[in-house]
Write a protein that holds these residues in place. Structure first.
Motif, mmCIF file in Angstrom:
data_model
loop_
_atom_site.group_PDB
_atom_site.id
_atom_site.type_symbol
_atom_site.label_atom_id
_atom_site.label_comp_id
_atom_site.label_asym_id
_atom_site.label_seq_id
_atom_site.Cartn_x
_atom_site.Cartn_y
_atom_site.Cartn_z
ATOM 1 N N GLU A 10 0.833 -1.207 0.000
ATOM 2 C CA GLU A 10 0.000 0.000 0.000
ATOM 3 C C GLU A 10 0.864 1.253 0.000
ATOM 4 O O GLU A 10 0.567 2.244 -0.683
ATOM 5 N N ASN A 11 1.944 1.241 0.770
ATOM 6 C CA ASN A 11 2.843 2.383 0.849
ATOM 7 C C ASN A 11 3.351 2.766 -0.541
ATOM 8 O O ASN A 11 3.298 3.928 -0.948
ATOM 9 N N PHE A 12 3.829 1.796 -1.285
ATOM 10 C CA PHE A 12 4.364 2.067 -2.619
ATOM 11 C C PHE A 12 3.265 2.365 -3.635
ATOM 12 O O PHE A 12 3.534 2.942 -4.682
ATOM 13 N N ALA A 59 -1.591 0.488 -8.840
ATOM 14 C CA ALA A 59 -1.586 1.921 -8.564
ATOM 15 C C ALA A 59 -0.186 2.479 -8.774
ATOM 16 O O ALA A 59 0.810 1.760 -8.635
ATOM 17 N N ALA A 60 -0.106 3.774 -9.110
ATOM 18 C CA ALA A 60 1.182 4.420 -9.339
ATOM 19 C C ALA A 60 1.057 5.910 -9.067
ATOM 20 O O ALA A 60 -0.040 6.471 -9.072
ATOM 21 N N GLY A 107 5.107 2.888 -7.438
ATOM 22 C CA GLY A 107 3.911 2.160 -7.849
ATOM 23 C C GLY A 107 3.914 0.754 -7.306
ATOM 24 O O GLY A 107 4.952 0.246 -6.854
ATOM 25 N N THR A 108 2.738 0.135 -7.339
ATOM 26 C CA THR A 108 2.587 -1.270 -6.949
ATOM 27 C C THR A 108 1.770 -1.989 -8.009
ATOM 28 O O THR A 108 0.678 -1.547 -8.382
ATOM 29 N N TYR A 115 7.738 -0.749 -7.061
ATOM 30 C CA TYR A 115 8.935 -0.219 -7.708
ATOM 31 C C TYR A 115 9.162 1.238 -7.332
ATOM 32 O O TYR A 115 8.248 1.959 -6.931
ATOM 33 N N LEU A 116 10.413 1.660 -7.450
ATOM 34 C CA LEU A 116 10.816 3.062 -7.476
ATOM 35 C C LEU A 116 11.253 3.349 -8.901
ATOM 36 O O LEU A 116 12.155 2.687 -9.423
ATOM 37 N N ALA A 117 10.633 4.347 -9.536
ATOM 38 C CA ALA A 117 10.869 4.562 -10.955
ATOM 39 C C ALA A 117 12.140 5.349 -11.239
ATOM 40 O O ALA A 117 12.769 5.161 -12.276
ATOM 41 N N ARG A 118 12.508 6.274 -10.338
ATOM 42 C CA ARG A 118 13.717 7.066 -10.535
ATOM 43 C C ARG A 118 14.789 6.558 -9.563
ATOM 44 O O ARG A 118 14.609 5.554 -8.888
ATOM 45 N N GLN A 119 15.894 7.258 -9.494
ATOM 46 C CA GLN A 119 16.979 6.773 -8.640
ATOM 47 C C GLN A 119 16.599 6.866 -7.160
ATOM 48 O O GLN A 119 16.071 7.899 -6.756
#
Length: 239
Positions: A10-12, A59-60, A107-108, A115-119
């Motif tokens: 949920e957090n992500f 979600a993202a 996003g999840t 995932y983390l999309a950027r660094q």
């Protein structure tokens, strides 16, 4: 981690208001430009959009920018690394060819891949080991053709940021653990969590798929749990 796997998922999915828990890490300045835990300055001029797919539970969070938005310098502690990322950002924008400039945030993918999309770019999978325990697997992504000196900088940054020894990740795990423990109390079990923030505040002017909201909002959490409820209520093997 001594918590239920859904806290991390949920957090992500779009929890944008927990960031105050990272204040001490931001003050230390572990980012590669010494400006906080990450180089968040690149998001400063963006428009934050939450994207929810309640039927599936995905979600993202993304940031939208006009095509002409200037580049923001990141990785300023090393000129060679900074130049590499300036070059890569210029190429990314060239390929956009005037389209809306979108940067991913987090996003999840339902149910348990985030995932983390950027660094620091990463993919995480939250493996449930019972209702009160989660095993986390984390992969960090670096382009294959990245110069070795850039890979070395990123490796050290990822270690400072994420994983059991990472300063930011320790904050997250502590939050999830405390929230899980509090949720098991007698009074907490009698009352449902409140997920009403942002109901009805849709970003109808944005041309993206999904249910779209802007800013700090719990629409993504509602969508994530809509997918969860749908799965839990589904018939098993036709019965």
């Amino acid at each position: 981690m001594p918590n239920n796997w859904k806290f991390a998922a949920e957090n992500f999915a779009g929890d944008g208001y927990h960031n105050i828990s990272h204040r001490s890490v931001d003050m230390v300045g572990i980012g590669p430009s010494g400006l906080g835990r990450r180089d968040n300055a690149e998001y400063k001029e963006g428009r934050r959009i939450n994207v929810s797919f309640p039927r599936e539970g995905h979600a993202a969070v993304v940031e939208l920018f006009p095509p002409e938005t200037p580049q923001v310098a990141t990785y300023q502690n090393r000129e060679d690394v900074g130049e590499y990322f300036r070059m890569m950002e210029s190429e990314r924008r060239r390929r956009l060819d005037g389209k809306t400039n979108l940067l991913g945030v987090v996003g999840t993918l339902f149910p348990n891949m985030s995932y983390l999309a950027r660094q620091p770019r990463s993919i995480a999978v939250w493996h449930p080991r019972g209702p009160n325990l989660t095993e986390a697997w984390r992969w960090f992504l670096v382009d294959k053709d990245t110069p070795e000196e850039v890979k070395d900088v990123l490796r050290h940054y990822y270690i400072r940021y994420s994983g059991p020894g990472g300063m930011t990740e320790q904050d997250d795990m502590e939050n999830w653990n405390y929230a899980h423990k509090a949720s098991r109390g007698a009074i907490a079990r009698r009352k449902p969590y409140n997920y009403q923030m942002g109901i009805g505040h849709l970003a109808n002017d944005v041309e993206l798929p999904g249910v779209l909201t802007e800013g700090i909002c719990e629409e993504n959490a509602r969508g994530f749990y809509s997918g969860w409820v749908k799965m839990m209520d589904a018939p098993s093997n036709g019965h």
